[in-house]
Design an enzyme around this catalytic site. Structure first.
Site, PDB file in Angstrom:
ATOM      1  N   PRO A   1       0.856  -1.193   0.000  1.00 13.49           N
ATOM      2  CA  PRO A   1       0.000   0.000   0.000  1.00 13.49           C
ATOM      3  C   PRO A   1       0.886   1.235   0.000  1.00 13.49           C
ATOM      4  O   PRO A   1       2.121   1.126   0.054  1.00 13.49           O
ATOM      5  CB  PRO A   1      -0.709  -0.112   1.349  1.00 13.49           C
ATOM      6  CG  PRO A   1       0.343  -0.701   2.246  1.00 13.49           C
ATOM      7  CD  PRO A   1       1.163  -1.644   1.366  1.00 13.49           C
TER       8      PRO A   1
ATOM      9  N   VAL B   1      -1.840   1.762  -4.639  1.00 19.98           N
ATOM     10  CA  VAL B   1      -1.505   3.156  -4.345  1.00 19.98           C
ATOM     11  C   VAL B   1      -2.764   3.874  -3.878  1.00 19.98           C
ATOM     12  O   VAL B   1      -3.829   3.742  -4.484  1.00 19.98           O
ATOM     13  CB  VAL B   1      -0.957   3.844  -5.620  1.00 19.98           C
ATOM     14  CG1 VAL B   1      -0.564   5.294  -5.331  1.00 19.98           C
ATOM     15  CG2 VAL B   1       0.230   3.062  -6.185  1.00 19.98           C
TER      16      VAL B   1
ATOM     17  N   ALA C   1      -4.787   4.834   4.028  1.00 16.46           N
ATOM     18  CA  ALA C   1      -4.081   3.814   3.241  1.00 16.46           C
ATOM     19  C   ALA C   1      -5.071   2.889   2.569  1.00 16.46           C
ATOM     20  O   ALA C   1      -6.257   2.870   2.914  1.00 16.46           O
ATOM     21  CB  ALA C   1      -3.165   3.005   4.157  1.00 16.46           C
ATOM     22  N   ASN C   2      -4.588   2.138   1.595  1.00 15.24           N
ATOM     23  CA  ASN C   2      -5.353   1.043   1.004  1.00 15.24           C
ATOM     24  C   ASN C   2      -5.025  -0.247   1.741  1.00 15.24           C
ATOM     25  O   ASN C   2      -3.960  -0.364   2.337  1.00 15.24           O
ATOM     26  CB  ASN C   2      -4.947   0.858  -0.463  1.00 15.24           C
ATOM     27  CG  ASN C   2      -5.677   1.799  -1.393  1.00 15.24           C
ATOM     28  OD1 ASN C   2      -6.427   2.658  -0.979  1.00 15.24           O
ATOM     29  ND2 ASN C   2      -5.454   1.608  -2.670  1.00 15.24           N
ATOM     30  N   ARG C   3      -5.896  -1.225   1.607  1.00 17.47           N
ATOM     31  CA  ARG C   3      -5.587  -2.564   2.098  1.00 17.47           C
ATOM     32  C   ARG C   3      -4.679  -3.249   1.094  1.00 17.47           C
ATOM     33  O   ARG C   3      -5.034  -3.369  -0.075  1.00 17.47           O
ATOM     34  CB  ARG C   3      -6.857  -3.401   2.158  1.00 17.47           C
ATOM     35  CG  ARG C   3      -7.672  -3.208   3.365  1.00 17.47           C
ATOM     36  CD  ARG C   3      -8.800  -4.238   3.342  1.00 17.47           C
ATOM     37  NE  ARG C   3      -9.949  -3.716   4.064  1.00 17.47           N
ATOM     38  CZ  ARG C   3     -10.028  -3.684   5.399  1.00 17.47           C
ATOM     39  NH1 ARG C   3      -9.045  -4.157   6.136  1.00 17.47           N
ATOM     40  NH2 ARG C   3     -11.092  -3.186   5.989  1.00 17.47           N
TER      41      ARG C   3
END
Ligand code: CTP
Ligand code: CA
Length: 227
Positions: free
Chosen positions: A21, A100, A33-35
């Site tokens: 991420p 991202v 954030a992303n997983r």
């Protein structure tokens, strides 16, 4: 072994892989954030290195171990990731597997935000992050010969992936079905379709290591031996 000195079909080839991420700071102690576990990106870096490529892995924060024989560049934010990718050029191939964050906080706070006594919550204004895959895919002297992106989709997987391939200007898209029945974030199983300019290859359900090995072999076939 030393980097880039191995035997194998990708010996003499330089490769860039993004993974994990990105973390976009809200203040010094908080982020959005992303997983992403980084499993798929790290496995791709390892598989390309195993075929002899000189691999730079630019990765956001993950708990995966560094793959053997790979140069690892740790980053936090999308903008840092783009800078690190540019610094790794020129490469023959770039595989963008990172999740991202699409947005960052427009102006992150220099000091920790404190709760207001009246119970008012802060409002975050977001700004769009650079698209690393699209940026590296843009025509220019440093454009890698082969640009590979991922499309993790929950529905209309192939249609979204075709659209992404066109929009981002990359050569291949690994379309990844992350709907309920297929691979799940952090898990090991992955059901992908490879979209190249020449067609669409449905791959059987594979674990992420097998997807990585198959993709690395496919890249090696397409590039052929280094000049
Ligand atoms: N990607 C990237 N930089 C970004 C966003 C995405 O390099 N800022 C790359 C990812 O690594 C992946 C591909 O683009 O290889 C597709 O990412 P995805 O999030 O599916 O695409 P988006 O264009 O962000 O579309 P969506 O609105 O579906 O999130
Ligand atoms: Ca996105």
């Amino acid at each position: 072994r030393r980097l880039g000195t191995a035997d194998g079909p990708l010996a003499g080839r330089r490769v860039l892989v993004t993974s994990g991420p990105t973390h976009e700071p809200i203040d010094p102690v908080r982020y959005i954030a992303n997983r992403s576990s980084g499993k798929q990106g790290h496995a791709i870096a390892a598989a390309l290195a195993a075929l002899g490529a000189e691999v730079t892995l630019v990765t956001g924060p993950v708990t995966q171990p560094d793959p053997a024989g790979v140069r690892v560049v740790p980053v936090e934010s999308a903008r840092d990731m783009l800078d690190a990718c540019r610094a790794a050029l020129p490469v023959d191939v770039a595989v963008c597997a990172a999740a991202v964050a699409d947005w960052r906080v427009a102006s992150s706070a220099a000091q920790k935000l404190k709760k207001a006594p009246d119970g008012d919550s802060p409002t975050l204004t977001l700004a769009e992050n650079p698209d690393i895959l699209a940026t590296l895919s843009a025509p220019g002297p440093d454009r890698p010969a082969l640009m590979v992106g991922f499309a993790a989709e929950t529905e209309h997987v192939i249609a979204h992936a075709r659209d992404k391939r066109a929009r981002k200007g990359c050569d291949w898209i690994v379309a990844n079905d992350v709907g309920a029945a297929a691979g799940t974030f952090g898990g090991d199983a992955n059901t992908v379709t490879l979209l190249t300019g020449d067609g669409e290859e449905g791959w059987p359900p594979l674990d992420k290591t097998e997807v990585a090995e198959r993709l690395a072999r496919r890249i090696a076939e397409t590039l052929g031996p280094a000049p």
